[in-house]
Design a protein around this motif. Structure first.
Motif, PDB file in Angstrom:
ATOM      1  N   LYS A  57      83.239  71.377 -25.506  1.00 27.84           N
ATOM      2  CA  LYS A  57      83.088  71.504 -23.786  1.00 27.84           C
ATOM      3  C   LYS A  57      82.144  72.305 -23.253  1.00 27.84           C
ATOM      4  CE  LYS A  57      88.240  70.439 -24.082  1.00 27.84           C
ATOM      5  NZ  LYS A  57      89.536  70.930 -23.464  1.00 27.84           N
ATOM      6  N   LYS A 112      78.824  76.355 -18.435  1.00 28.54           N
ATOM      7  CA  LYS A 112      79.977  75.619 -18.295  1.00 28.54           C
ATOM      8  C   LYS A 112      80.884  75.367 -19.275  1.00 28.54           C
ATOM      9  CE  LYS A 112      79.050  75.002 -13.572  1.00 28.54           C
ATOM     10  NZ  LYS A 112      80.044  75.410 -12.453  1.00 28.54           N
ATOM     11  N   LYS A 167      83.711  73.046 -19.026  1.00 30.19           N
ATOM     12  CA  LYS A 167      84.649  72.313 -18.207  1.00 30.19           C
ATOM     13  C   LYS A 167      85.819  71.994 -18.899  1.00 30.19           C
ATOM     14  CE  LYS A 167      84.931  67.529 -16.083  1.00 30.19           C
ATOM     15  NZ  LYS A 167      85.567  68.345 -14.791  1.00 30.19           N
ATOM     16  N   ASP A 168      87.079  72.325 -18.418  1.00 25.62           N
ATOM     17  CA  ASP A 168      88.394  71.768 -18.731  1.00 25.62           C
ATOM     18  C   ASP A 168      88.880  73.089 -19.872  1.00 25.62           C
ATOM     19  OD1 ASP A 168      88.943  70.199 -17.032  1.00 25.62           O
ATOM     20  OD2 ASP A 168      88.326  68.367 -18.237  1.00 25.62           O
ATOM     21  N   ASN A 200      94.688  71.762 -11.056  1.00 27.02           N
ATOM     22  CA  ASN A 200      93.622  70.853 -11.899  1.00 27.02           C
ATOM     23  C   ASN A 200      93.969  70.422 -13.178  1.00 27.02           C
ATOM     24  OD1 ASN A 200      90.274  71.251 -10.974  1.00 27.02           O
ATOM     25  ND2 ASN A 200      91.763  72.696  -9.629  1.00 27.02           N
ATOM     26  N   ILE A 207      85.085  76.431 -15.302  1.00 22.06           N
ATOM     27  CA  ILE A 207      85.435  75.416 -15.941  1.00 22.06           C
ATOM     28  C   ILE A 207      85.318  74.083 -14.998  1.00 22.06           C
ATOM     29  CG2 ILE A 207      87.536  76.739 -16.904  1.00 22.06           C
ATOM     30  CD1 ILE A 207      89.089  75.966 -14.256  1.00 22.06           C
ATOM     31  N   ASN A 208      84.592  74.570 -13.974  1.00 25.42           N
ATOM     32  CA  ASN A 208      84.209  73.246 -13.097  1.00 25.42           C
ATOM     33  C   ASN A 208      85.359  72.645 -12.467  1.00 25.42           C
ATOM     34  OD1 ASN A 208      82.156  71.712 -11.840  1.00 25.42           O
ATOM     35  ND2 ASN A 208      82.527  70.084 -13.354  1.00 25.42           N
ATOM     36  N   ASN A 263      87.951  71.494  -9.536  1.00 29.58           N
ATOM     37  CA  ASN A 263      87.901  70.702  -8.385  1.00 29.58           C
ATOM     38  C   ASN A 263      88.754  71.537  -7.344  1.00 29.58           C
ATOM     39  OD1 ASN A 263      87.858  68.789  -6.105  1.00 29.58           O
ATOM     40  ND2 ASN A 263      89.811  67.916  -6.870  1.00 29.58           N
TER      41      ASN A 263
END
Length: 448
Positions: free
Chosen positions: A28, A35, A37-38, A139, A349-350, A352
């Motif tokens: 990821k 980044k 992500k997740d 998230n 982790i980008n 939200n």
């Protein structure tokens, strides 16, 4: 080149491309913009961990071989500054990206509207402030915290956002929290998770479980002390009430060596933990942060313990951030703050972000620094320790530092570039600089 050789090379190239894409997808991670992500997030906090007693920060004694090993694959921040000099407000600032005067968890108890002393609680004092665990839970992260209780007790609001939160044993060390965390990981390794692990291993109230005779403490020491928590409490109280304790150089060295022994012991436990999580196969998808919540005075000013000042031995802490497949090692000189940890994690982790999270966070993401840019960040710190002292400080990115005591009106000014030990108070020699920093600090304190 024959058609057959061309075909073989083409197939090999396609295989490499597919494997490379698969690797990026599996981990990821996008190296160009930092980044992940997740990615899972693991935060390991050692209470009272001084930066200058960690090997990767230049300490000459071999206190932290396992932390140093992780650091060799990580971003290492040389000048990380805590928002406070003791645990209760420090971790809350870290996990909300707000200062103690904003989140309000400055002491164990506060007076309510009726004038009664009640336990300080984040949700009651500031119901609109969200914790890092809350945001990550929103998230899609499963969340767990394993702590040594005391000033991380759930009654202060530390359990907010955690689905699992352990705080059953006061002053528990990593020998308690790490096995519990591993057991939890074994059940949740296939989920997206946020894991917080804390230990009081370096605290004066913590007593060693293992014998390290002669490792750091000299075998010829024949002083009065054994290193018990009762002895440390007595010295702490004298430090707080009298402002100093009278010990021989041999006794002072004993307590410094005991601190190093505790650190070595904690580091060994972390080494076992790192091996375990590597065996679980989660390193390639996990951001790992190792840090201290504050430091520890070890007789730099004839005192021991923490909370009662804002000198660098108490607010300069180690901060090590491991991001899978990012860099082998990068040492970052720029000053950063513990309030920057939350926005950094959320950026990597980008996440939200909903509501007023961006407006709440007073810190900034440190990813620009990781990518080689420069950020000029001023650090503010506060302590109202046990209602005994009321101090505020500003540590400028250019090396100037100003400390103000609200209760006594005492003012201190130091040039850390020339005087890193903060021994030479320049308050009378540099009145213009002192005035400018005082105005900046007052603006932070009073908002005007």
């Amino acid at each position: 080149m024959s058609n057959k050789k061309f075909l073989v090379l083409t197939v090999m190239l396609l295989v490499f491309i597919v494997l490379g894409c698969k690797k990026l997808e599996t981990n990821k991670f996008q190296s160009q913009n930092l980044k992940c992500k997740d990615c899972n997030v693991v935060v390991i906090g050692l209470t009272a961990l001084r930066a200058d007693h960690v090997g990767v920060y230049g300490y000459s004694k071999n206190t932290t071989p396992n932390i140093d090993s992780v650091a060799s694959k990580s971003f290492v921040f040389k000048n990380a500054v805590s928002a406070s000099s003791w645990t209760l407000p420090s971790f809350m600032s870290m996990f909300t990206s707000t200062y103690p005067s904003e989140h309000g968890i400055k002491n164990n108890y506060i007076r309510n509207n009726e004038g009664k002393l009640v336990r300080a609680n984040l949700r009651e004092l500031n119901p609109n402030i969200k914790t890092l665990a809350e945001v990550l839970n929103e998230n899609g992260y499963v969340t767990a915290g394993f702590t040594g209780n005391v000033h991380l007790n759930r009654t202060f609001g530390y359990s907010i956002g955690f689905e699992t939160y352990f705080d059953a044993i006061p002053f528990a060390g990593l020998e308690t929290t790490l096995p519990l965390a591993l057991k939890w990981l074994q059940k949740n390794r296939d989920k997206k998770f946020f894991l917080f692990i804390q230990g009081y291993d370096l605290h004066g109230r913590y007593e060693l479980q293992n014998d390290y005779s002669g490792k750091f403490i000299g075998k010829n020491y024949s002083g009065l002390y054994k290193g018990s928590k009762e002895e440390q409490i007595l010295l702490r109280n004298l430090s707080l009430e009298q402002g100093h304790v009278n010990l021989s150089e041999g006794d002072k060295e004993f307590w410094r060596s005991l601190y190093n022994t505790k650190l070595y012991d904690a580091d060994a436990r972390l080494g076992d933990f790192f091996s375990e999580i590597e065996d679980l196969g989660i390193l390639n998808d996990s951001i790992i942060i190792i840090l201290g919540d504050h430091g520890e005075e070890l007789f730099e000013r004839s005192r021991i313990d923490h909370g009662f000042s804002l000198y660098d031995e108490l607010i300069r802490i180690p901060l090590i951030i491991y991001i899978p497949y990012s860099v082998r090692y990068k040492f970052i000189e720029n000053q950063v703050r513990t309030i920057d940890i939350m926005p950094t994690i959320l950026n990597i982790i980008n996440a939200n972000l909903t509501g007023n999270i961006n407006g709440q966070m007073k810190g900034v993401s440190l990813t620009p620094l990781m990518n080689g840019q420069v950020l000029n960040l001023n650090a503010y710190s506060e302590t109202d320790y046990l209602y005994k002292v009321f101090k505020r400080s500003i540590r400028k990115s250019n090396g100037w530092k100003f400390i103000y005591s609200i209760d006594t009106n005492e003012k201190e000014l130091y040039n850390l570039n020339e005087d890193p030990g903060e021994k030479n108070n320049l308050i009378d020699k540099e009145p213009r600089i002192a005035y400018e920093l005082e105005q900046e600090l007052f603006k932070q304190i009073y908002g005007t």
